[in-house]
Design a protein around this motif. Structure first.
Motif, PDB file in Angstrom:
ATOM      1  N   ASP A   1       0.825  -1.215   0.000  1.00 14.72           N
ATOM      2  CA  ASP A   1       0.000   0.000   0.000  1.00 14.72           C
ATOM      3  C   ASP A   1       0.858   1.264   0.000  1.00 14.72           C
ATOM      4  O   ASP A   1       0.539   2.257  -0.667  1.00 14.72           O
ATOM      5  CB  ASP A   1      -0.930   0.013   1.223  1.00 14.72           C
ATOM      6  N   THR A   2       1.942   1.227   0.768  1.00 12.86           N
ATOM      7  CA  THR A   2       2.839   2.384   0.852  1.00 12.86           C
ATOM      8  C   THR A   2       3.485   2.668  -0.507  1.00 12.86           C
ATOM      9  O   THR A   2       3.600   3.822  -0.925  1.00 12.86           O
ATOM     10  CB  THR A   2       3.928   2.129   1.923  1.00 12.86           C
ATOM     11  N   LEU A   3       3.891   1.608  -1.193  1.00 13.07           N
ATOM     12  CA  LEU A   3       4.528   1.780  -2.508  1.00 13.07           C
ATOM     13  C   LEU A   3       3.516   2.223  -3.565  1.00 13.07           C
ATOM     14  O   LEU A   3       3.790   3.141  -4.350  1.00 13.07           O
ATOM     15  CB  LEU A   3       5.201   0.475  -2.948  1.00 13.07           C
ATOM     16  N   THR A   4       2.351   1.578  -3.593  1.00 13.62           N
ATOM     17  CA  THR A   4       1.379   1.926  -4.637  1.00 13.62           C
ATOM     18  C   THR A   4       0.839   3.346  -4.442  1.00 13.62           C
ATOM     19  O   THR A   4       0.472   4.003  -5.411  1.00 13.62           O
ATOM     20  CB  THR A   4       0.209   0.911  -4.706  1.00 13.62           C
ATOM     21  N   ALA A   5       0.833   3.822  -3.195  1.00 16.36           N
ATOM     22  CA  ALA A   5       0.404   5.207  -2.950  1.00 16.36           C
ATOM     23  C   ALA A   5       1.348   6.203  -3.631  1.00 16.36           C
ATOM     24  O   ALA A   5       0.998   7.370  -3.846  1.00 16.36           O
ATOM     25  CB  ALA A   5       0.348   5.478  -1.447  1.00 16.36           C
ATOM     26  N   ARG A   6       2.544   5.745  -3.979  1.00 19.48           N
ATOM     27  CA  ARG A   6       3.534   6.631  -4.600  1.00 19.48           C
ATOM     28  C   ARG A   6       3.510   6.587  -6.132  1.00 19.48           C
ATOM     29  O   ARG A   6       4.349   7.219  -6.783  1.00 19.48           O
ATOM     30  CB  ARG A   6       4.934   6.260  -4.080  1.00 19.48           C
TER      31      ARG A   6
END
Length: 251
Positions: free
Chosen positions: A162-167
């Protein structure tokens, strides 16, 4: 990215298993590969030896991706050895270890992945790619429960995803793509072995539900394909056995 020939790829956690096989496949396609290991130098050196003896280019670099200085050395090595970085494969994960503190899973599977992406963006050119490797047990954890023994790891890996895809919007501005590759339990991996030890029969259950479980090499081939696949930024590739997860998740 149509071909990896001549491109430089860092693969975290690649001294054995899926990471090592992915490295060998990409090196066989002409990529310069940085093999990353945390502790086991002989194992990493063996992978490098196999690659170079087959005519490929590779180097082994010790780095704990949870440690900023250590991680910086990993990226520096790609520049020193091969002149830059084109692809980052975030394969290292863990959290089933009992001796590294209760927050270790989140530290490794979320924070270190995000920090590694930040570091990589300093080097990745337009057209660069980041591949995040995960499991169906983690990808679907918000809809489908997993074994209690794996729950904390699964949630930490989902937090990392989730943290990566938010970027993705930030990555898109820089011309860098993110691809998530998720698989069911993989025959012969450390995680599968630990889970089966904690819960005997777990692998057989998954094998029955999925129809078949991928081998280490089969999953590595799917990861290698996603390094150059023509997919949209943020694409999630579900590798094998996702049908029952999708059904349980109501998708």
């Amino acid at each position: 990215m149509s071909s990896v020939a001549g491109k430089t790829v860092i693969i975290t956690g690649s001294s054995r298993g899926v990471g090592a096989d992915t490295a060998k496949i990409l090196a066989g396609e002409g990529a310069n590969v940085v093999i990353n290991f945390r502790q086991k130098a002989p194992r990493a050196n063996k992978v490098v030896k196999e690659i170079t003896e087959a005519g490929g280019r590779a180097v082994a670099v010790q780095a704990d991706i949870t440690d900023p200085e250590s991680r910086a050395n990993l990226f520096q090595a790609a520049t020193d050895e091969f002149g830059g970085l084109d692809v980052l494969v975030l394969n290292a994960s863990g959290g089933m270890e009992t001796d590294l503190g209760e927050d270790y899973a989140l530290k490794l599977n979320r924070d270190a992945q995000n920090d590694a992406l930040t570091d990589a963006l300093e080097l990745l050119p337009r057209g660069g790619r980041v591949v995040f490797v995960t499991s169906h047990q983690a990808h679907f954890i918000n809809q489908v429960e997993t074994m209690p023994e794996y729950d904390a790891v699964a949630r930490s890996k989902r937090a990392g995803e989730d943290t990566l895809t938010a970027r993705v919007p930030e990555l898109a501005e820089k011309g860098v793509d993110l691809v998530v590759v998720s698989a069911d339990m993989i025959e012969g991996t450390v995680t599968a072995t630990l889970l089966n030890r904690a819960r005997p029969g777990a692998l057989d259950e998954r094998r029955e539900a999925a129809g078949k479980l991928y081998t280490v090499n089969e999953f590595a081939q799917e990861i290698a394909k996603m390094v150059t696949a023509d997919v949209e930024n943020g694409h999630v590739e579900l590798v094998g056995g996702a049908e029952d997860f999708l059904a349980k998740a109501g998708k």
